[in-house]
Motif scaffolding. Structure first.
Motif, PDB file in Angstrom:
ATOM      1  N   GLU A 110       0.810  -1.223   0.000  1.00  0.00           N
ATOM      2  CA  GLU A 110       0.000   0.000   0.000  1.00  0.00           C
ATOM      3  C   GLU A 110       0.842   1.271   0.000  1.00  0.00           C
ATOM      4  O   GLU A 110       0.310   2.367  -0.220  1.00  0.00           O
ATOM      5  CB  GLU A 110      -0.944   0.008   1.197  1.00  0.00           C
ATOM      6  N   ASP A 111       2.163   1.150   0.232  1.00  0.00           N
ATOM      7  CA  ASP A 111       3.044   2.320   0.143  1.00  0.00           C
ATOM      8  C   ASP A 111       3.393   2.654  -1.298  1.00  0.00           C
ATOM      9  O   ASP A 111       3.847   3.768  -1.587  1.00  0.00           O
ATOM     10  CB  ASP A 111       4.338   2.066   0.924  1.00  0.00           C
ATOM     11  N   ILE A 112       3.198   1.694  -2.190  1.00  0.00           N
ATOM     12  CA  ILE A 112       3.578   1.886  -3.594  1.00  0.00           C
ATOM     13  C   ILE A 112       2.359   1.862  -4.515  1.00  0.00           C
ATOM     14  O   ILE A 112       2.232   2.699  -5.420  1.00  0.00           O
ATOM     15  CB  ILE A 112       4.584   0.796  -4.028  1.00  0.00           C
ATOM     16  N   PHE A 113       1.458   0.926  -4.267  1.00  0.00           N
ATOM     17  CA  PHE A 113       0.291   0.768  -5.132  1.00  0.00           C
ATOM     18  C   PHE A 113      -0.995   1.148  -4.393  1.00  0.00           C
ATOM     19  O   PHE A 113      -1.094   1.012  -3.174  1.00  0.00           O
ATOM     20  CB  PHE A 113       0.190  -0.677  -5.633  1.00  0.00           C
ATOM     21  N   ASP A 114      -1.958   1.604  -5.156  1.00  0.00           N
ATOM     22  CA  ASP A 114      -3.279   1.933  -4.624  1.00  0.00           C
ATOM     23  C   ASP A 114      -4.010   0.617  -4.363  1.00  0.00           C
ATOM     24  O   ASP A 114      -4.543  -0.007  -5.282  1.00  0.00           O
ATOM     25  CB  ASP A 114      -4.032   2.795  -5.645  1.00  0.00           C
ATOM     26  N   VAL A 115      -4.036   0.190  -3.109  1.00  0.00           N
ATOM     27  CA  VAL A 115      -4.540  -1.139  -2.782  1.00  0.00           C
ATOM     28  C   VAL A 115      -6.044  -1.246  -3.035  1.00  0.00           C
ATOM     29  O   VAL A 115      -6.532  -2.300  -3.490  1.00  0.00           O
ATOM     30  CB  VAL A 115      -4.181  -1.514  -1.319  1.00  0.00           C
ATOM     31  N   ILE A 208       2.697   9.065  -5.199  1.00  0.00           N
ATOM     32  CA  ILE A 208       3.716   8.735  -6.202  1.00  0.00           C
ATOM     33  C   ILE A 208       3.293   9.250  -7.574  1.00  0.00           C
ATOM     34  O   ILE A 208       4.102   9.840  -8.308  1.00  0.00           O
ATOM     35  CB  ILE A 208       3.966   7.211  -6.236  1.00  0.00           C
ATOM     36  N   GLU A 209       2.029   9.058  -7.920  1.00  0.00           N
ATOM     37  CA  GLU A 209       1.528   9.549  -9.209  1.00  0.00           C
ATOM     38  C   GLU A 209       1.709  11.057  -9.322  1.00  0.00           C
ATOM     39  O   GLU A 209       2.145  11.568 -10.362  1.00  0.00           O
ATOM     40  CB  GLU A 209       0.046   9.189  -9.371  1.00  0.00           C
ATOM     41  N   PHE A 341      10.195   9.810   0.013  1.00  0.00           N
ATOM     42  CA  PHE A 341      10.512   8.653  -0.830  1.00  0.00           C
ATOM     43  C   PHE A 341      11.947   8.166  -0.659  1.00  0.00           C
ATOM     44  O   PHE A 341      12.288   7.057  -1.085  1.00  0.00           O
ATOM     45  CB  PHE A 341      10.277   9.000  -2.302  1.00  0.00           C
ATOM     46  N   GLN A 342      12.794   9.008  -0.059  1.00  0.00           N
ATOM     47  CA  GLN A 342      14.190   8.628   0.118  1.00  0.00           C
ATOM     48  C   GLN A 342      14.297   7.424   1.053  1.00  0.00           C
ATOM     49  O   GLN A 342      13.473   7.223   1.941  1.00  0.00           O
ATOM     50  CB  GLN A 342      14.993   9.808   0.654  1.00  0.00           C
ATOM     51  N   ASN A 343      15.308   6.620   0.830  1.00  0.00           N
ATOM     52  CA  ASN A 343      15.517   5.371   1.563  1.00  0.00           C
ATOM     53  C   ASN A 343      14.433   4.333   1.255  1.00  0.00           C
ATOM     54  O   ASN A 343      14.284   3.354   1.994  1.00  0.00           O
ATOM     55  CB  ASN A 343      15.593   5.628   3.078  1.00  0.00           C
ATOM     56  N   HIS A 344      13.671   4.576   0.219  1.00  0.00           N
ATOM     57  CA  HIS A 344      12.675   3.610  -0.253  1.00  0.00           C
ATOM     58  C   HIS A 344      12.921   3.416  -1.755  1.00  0.00           C
ATOM     59  O   HIS A 344      12.323   4.093  -2.590  1.00  0.00           O
ATOM     60  CB  HIS A 344      11.260   4.108   0.015  1.00  0.00           C
ATOM     61  N   SER A 346      12.128   1.257  -3.956  1.00  0.00           N
ATOM     62  CA  SER A 346      11.021   0.902  -4.843  1.00  0.00           C
ATOM     63  C   SER A 346      10.137   2.104  -5.149  1.00  0.00           C
ATOM     64  O   SER A 346       9.623   2.251  -6.262  1.00  0.00           O
ATOM     65  CB  SER A 346      10.175  -0.217  -4.217  1.00  0.00           C
ATOM     66  N   GLN A 347       9.961   2.985  -4.175  1.00  0.00           N
ATOM     67  CA  GLN A 347       9.168   4.185  -4.416  1.00  0.00           C
ATOM     68  C   GLN A 347       9.910   5.136  -5.348  1.00  0.00           C
ATOM     69  O   GLN A 347       9.302   5.781  -6.218  1.00  0.00           O
ATOM     70  CB  GLN A 347       8.835   4.860  -3.086  1.00  0.00           C
ATOM     71  N   MET A 348      11.221   5.234  -5.189  1.00  0.00           N
ATOM     72  CA  MET A 348      12.019   6.058  -6.113  1.00  0.00           C
ATOM     73  C   MET A 348      11.995   5.462  -7.517  1.00  0.00           C
ATOM     74  O   MET A 348      11.912   6.184  -8.518  1.00  0.00           O
ATOM     75  CB  MET A 348      13.456   6.162  -5.596  1.00  0.00           C
ATOM     76  N   ALA A 349      12.041   4.128  -7.598  1.00  0.00           N
ATOM     77  CA  ALA A 349      11.977   3.458  -8.902  1.00  0.00           C
ATOM     78  C   ALA A 349      10.624   3.689  -9.564  1.00  0.00           C
ATOM     79  O   ALA A 349      10.530   3.764 -10.794  1.00  0.00           O
ATOM     80  CB  ALA A 349      12.242   1.962  -8.737  1.00  0.00           C
ATOM     81  N   ALA A 350       9.574   3.810  -8.757  1.00  0.00           N
ATOM     82  CA  ALA A 350       8.245   4.082  -9.315  1.00  0.00           C
ATOM     83  C   ALA A 350       8.219   5.442 -10.015  1.00  0.00           C
ATOM     84  O   ALA A 350       7.580   5.604 -11.060  1.00  0.00           O
ATOM     85  CB  ALA A 350       7.198   4.029  -8.205  1.00  0.00           C
ATOM     86  N   LEU A 351       8.908   6.431  -9.445  1.00  0.00           N
ATOM     87  CA  LEU A 351       8.995   7.750 -10.083  1.00  0.00           C
ATOM     88  C   LEU A 351       9.698   7.632 -11.441  1.00  0.00           C
ATOM     89  O   LEU A 351       9.258   8.217 -12.435  1.00  0.00           O
ATOM     90  CB  LEU A 351       9.737   8.731  -9.177  1.00  0.00           C
TER      91      LEU A 351
END
Length: 467
Positions: A110-115, A208-209, A341-344, A346-351
């Motif tokens: 849920e931190d990356i995708f809209d669950v 993220i979006e 988003f830093q230290n995450h 996968s979240q940075m990769a999503a950007l």
């Protein structure tokens, strides 16, 4: 299992035809768009806004999934496991993301995708719950079976080997899910479902979006731009054993890291041999040569879609000197905007995924998971321009040029000639019998879900090649 009619809205409406012309000296990205252009770009039809009716079926049990790898590898795994849950009439638990890999990212799904969007979008295919019922404890070995499914398996494996296990267990926990569903030989219904999960159900969170779209807007305000997936990061170099251009100290550092991770099975690696086979990511310096040879001018706006480059700013100097308008998310956004988003990773990769998908031209310097997933996404969005570099030939050309065996003009013409047909266009996946790792990856070219699907279906879903 009841078969439903394929959803027509999955198909990307594009009758793309490759336009390729080397005409004199290129002077701007505008001409490069013609060079790498594909006619007939079209946006896909938006998915239905109303919730689909909930599918009614008797569940055979719960499927719990633990993904492994980086963001884009986990994305493909989630798509595969939804298809497996649909095939076996299971109730799926929202997948767990990898927290033990090199990146040590503690992000949850849920931190990356809209669950909510994920669950609602797929309600007419699979029942998805956020967690197992409380009656199943973590150590409930009588009801829960922990196991990895066999890699590259087809529907028969899951129907004949996995489904019967639910007569004994209420929950099966797949503790590894990378590449556990075959590229080919899968029913069209499930292939379309894999696409539906990938292109519609897996939507990034609003945060993220919003930030990803802000990056895109900043870049587009400056004009056309290239997204360069420069996969010259510490984990890739350590894993691959590629140390061309590195100091002895750097090579030893990467070797120690490779030995520190037991799941990286290959330890002793001949870096030079691997590079000559085209199995290494291009260095920033090599990349600068290739981009100039392809005709990109000094004022080309290039966005680096990558994490921290190994060697930092010093290693980027040759590329920065050749293309001063080289930017990254860290230079386009202020620190406060990126802080959450830093230290995450996968979240940075999503950007980076959002920017790469939206770019005018996408060029990966290595064909890893992000390169393949972005390629597939851009195919779906109307065959947007992606250039797939032939690294094996390129390193040969680079060595000849550096050794002064060939002139710059000969080097540039060789690079251009090699890539006349390396721009992504409608095609059918190539299937290699008994070599699933080496054949075309489903998520890089999900042709069942694209405009050329009818042609490929007449060729039995893939072009088979016997080695």
């Amino acid at each position: 299992m009841a078969r439903s009619r394929p959803r027509v809205w999955l198909l990307a409406g594009c009758g793309a035809v490759l336009l390729w012309a080397f005409v004199g000296q290129l002077v701007a990205v505008g001409r490069l768009l013609a060079l790498f252009g594909l006619a007939g770009d079209a946006e896909p039809s938006p998915p239905p806004t109303a919730l689909p009716p909930r599918r009614v079926y008797k569940s055979n049990g719960y499927l719990k999934v633990s993904c492994n790898g980086g963001l884009n590898q986990m994305r493909s795994e989630i798509c595969d496991m939804v298809a497996v849950a649909r095939l076996l009439n299971l109730t799926m638990v929202v997948p767990e993301l990898d927290k033990r890999s090199f990146w040590a990212d503690q992000s949850n799904f849920e931190d990356i995708f809209d669950v909510k969007h994920f669950i609602d979008t797929l309600r007419d295919e699979v029942h998805i719950v956020k967690q197992l019922p409380k009656r199943f404890g973590p150590e409930d070995s009588n009801n829960i079976l922990n196991m990895p499914p066999v890699s590259w398996s087809d529907e028969k494996y899951y129907l004949h080997q996995i489904l019967p296990l639910f007569s004994k267990y209420s929950v099966i926990h797949f503790n590894k899910t990378d590449a556990r569903l075959a590229n080919n030989g899968i029913s069209t219904q499930l292939q379309l479902l894999r696409c539906r999960v990938n292109f519609h159900a897996l939507k990034f969170t609003p945060q993220i979006e919003a930030l990803g779209n802000k990056l895109v807007q900043k870049l587009q305000a400056k004009g056309s731009f290239v997204a360069l997936h420069l996969r010259y990061e510490m984990d890739m170099l350590a894993f691959s054993g590629c140390n061309h251009g590195l100091s002895q100290e750097e090579a030893e550092e990467l070797k120690r890291m490779r030995y520190a991770y037991p799941w990286w099975r290959e330890k002793e690696i001949d870096s030079q041999a691997k590079r000559l086979q085209g199995l290494c990511p291009l260095t920033p310096e090599e990349t600068s040569f290739i981009l100039k040879a392809l005709g990109f001018q000094k004022d080309t706006l290039i966005y680096i879609a990558a994490g921290e480059i190994y060697g930092g700013e010093k290693r980027l100097e040759p590329l920065q000197a050749a293309f001063p308008k080289l930017v990254r998310k860290e230079t386009l956004l202020d620190l406060e905007a990126l802080r959450q988003f830093q230290n995450h990773s996968s979240q940075m990769a999503a950007l980076d995924f959002i920017v790469s998908t939206a770019s005018d031209i996408f060029i990966p310097t290595y064909d890893g998971n992000m390169a393949k997933l972005v390629e597939g996404q851009r195919r779906f969005l109307g065959f947007r321009r992606s250039v797939l570099l032939d690294r094996q030939k390129l390193v040969g050309f680079i060595d000849l040029y550096n050794n002064k065996t060939i002139s710059w003009n000969n080097f540039a013409s060789s690079v251009q000639e090699t890539h006349r047909n390396r721009v992504v266009q409608p095609s059918c996946r190539q299937k290699l019998e008994n070599k699933p790792k080496e054949e075309d990856y489903f998520y890089a070219n999900p042709h069942e879900c694209l405009a050329n699907s009818r042609f490929c279906s007449r060729t039995k879903d893939a072009i088979s090649v016997r080695i």
